[in-house]
Design a protein around this motif. Sequence first.
Motif, PDB file in Angstrom:
ATOM      1  N   PHE A 292      -2.306  90.018  35.801  1.00 53.97           N
ATOM      2  CA  PHE A 292      -2.054  89.219  34.603  1.00 53.97           C
ATOM      3  C   PHE A 292      -2.590  89.896  33.342  1.00 53.97           C
ATOM      4  CE2 PHE A 292      -5.775  87.564  36.897  1.00 53.97           C
ATOM      5  CZ  PHE A 292      -6.777  87.702  35.958  1.00 53.97           C
TER       6      PHE A 292
ATOM      7  N   LEU B 297      -0.791  89.540  30.010  1.00 52.25           N
ATOM      8  CA  LEU B 297      -0.708  88.182  29.461  1.00 52.25           C
ATOM      9  C   LEU B 297      -1.975  87.768  28.723  1.00 52.25           C
ATOM     10  CD1 LEU B 297       0.867  86.389  32.576  1.00 52.25           C
ATOM     11  CD2 LEU B 297       2.075  87.302  30.584  1.00 52.25           C
ATOM     12  N   LEU B 298      -3.019  88.558  28.848  1.00 52.42           N
ATOM     13  CA  LEU B 298      -4.307  88.161  28.285  1.00 52.42           C
ATOM     14  C   LEU B 298      -4.303  88.179  26.761  1.00 52.42           C
ATOM     15  CD1 LEU B 298      -6.674  90.130  30.696  1.00 52.42           C
ATOM     16  CD2 LEU B 298      -6.328  87.650  30.652  1.00 52.42           C
TER      17      LEU B 298
ATOM     18  N   ASP C 148      -6.804  79.596  29.666  1.00 56.00           N
ATOM     19  CA  ASP C 148      -5.728  80.125  30.503  1.00 56.00           C
ATOM     20  C   ASP C 148      -5.313  81.500  29.974  1.00 56.00           C
ATOM     21  OD1 ASP C 148      -3.500  80.578  32.081  1.00 56.00           O
ATOM     22  OD2 ASP C 148      -2.738  78.536  31.890  1.00 56.00           O
ATOM     23  N   THR C 149      -5.371  82.525  30.828  1.00 53.09           N
ATOM     24  CA  THR C 149      -5.059  83.920  30.468  1.00 53.09           C
ATOM     25  C   THR C 149      -5.776  84.332  29.177  1.00 53.09           C
ATOM     26  OG1 THR C 149      -2.977  83.217  29.405  1.00 53.09           O
ATOM     27  CG2 THR C 149      -2.860  83.984  31.693  1.00 53.09           C
TER      28      THR C 149
ATOM     29  N   HIS D 273      -9.030  86.605  27.468  1.00 54.67           N
ATOM     30  CA  HIS D 273      -9.912  87.747  27.665  1.00 54.67           C
ATOM     31  C   HIS D 273     -11.172  87.566  26.830  1.00 54.67           C
ATOM     32  CE1 HIS D 273     -10.579  92.393  27.360  1.00 54.67           C
ATOM     33  NE2 HIS D 273     -11.454  91.809  28.157  1.00 54.67           N
TER      34      HIS D 273
ATOM     35  N   GLU E 221      -6.932  82.575  35.446  1.00 58.10           N
ATOM     36  CA  GLU E 221      -6.408  83.915  35.162  1.00 58.10           C
ATOM     37  C   GLU E 221      -7.034  84.485  33.884  1.00 58.10           C
ATOM     38  OE1 GLU E 221      -2.131  83.803  35.253  1.00 58.10           O
ATOM     39  OE2 GLU E 221      -2.107  83.983  37.430  1.00 58.10           O
ATOM     40  N   CYS E 222      -8.358  84.551  33.897  1.00 58.01           N
ATOM     41  CA  CYS E 222      -9.111  85.077  32.764  1.00 58.01           C
ATOM     42  C   CYS E 222      -9.838  86.357  33.163  1.00 58.01           C
ATOM     43  CB  CYS E 222     -10.135  84.048  32.277  1.00 58.01           C
ATOM     44  SG  CYS E 222      -9.423  82.575  31.502  1.00 58.01           S
TER      45      CYS E 222
END
Length: 225
Positions: free
Chosen positions: A20, A23-24, A38-39, A41, A59-60
């Motif tokens: 992922f 997507l970050l 969510d996603t 960084h 999803e981090c």
Amino acid sequence: MPNAAPNVPDFPDRLADLRFADLLRPHTGPLRADERYDTVHFDGGEYTDQAAAGATFLECALTGVAFSGVKLRQARFTDVWVQSGRWVACDLSDGEWQDSAFVGGVLAGIAAHGSAVRRVVFRGCKLEAVNLRAAVLRDVVFEDCLLRDVDFADAKLTQVSFPGSTLEEVHLRGAALTRTDLRGAARLGLPDGHLGLRGAIINSHQLLELAPQFAHALGITVQDR
């Protein structure tokens, strides 16, 4: 013998290799309680004495982040990748970690009692004074880690392994172990380990090292002359 190998995802060592990664988006501002990340960084920030109880991280990626005195009680971490982080005196109790990885970094003075940890890898980490009392760990790998003064008392460990790790003052009193594999550990420092090793897998060399503790627990005096 049933398979004792933990069932964990194959985590990369580089941020760019995360599925992922593209997507970050960067995180700014403080942490917030009950927030959903969510996603996101988190890169190189410092978070001190902030409260983010009940937050969700999905999803981090957290790279080079320093947490000090942060309250993350009942927080949930799913598909989270942590690299070279520093977690000091944080409250992670009653939280959930799933399908996640710690690559390098330090966790010190952590309250994580009552946590649920599933399919998580700790790789090249230092864990010191970490309270995992009454936690539930399933399919967890501590790879090439140092565990010093880590408390698993009354915890449930299922298919947990410690390849290449050094255990110093690791407490297992009252723990329930199922297919927990200690054979790959570089050192077993278990001051009360004989009281919580039922269900563990050890090798013959480790058995000899632990023999004095077993004898003491059984009231046996070993005397050659």
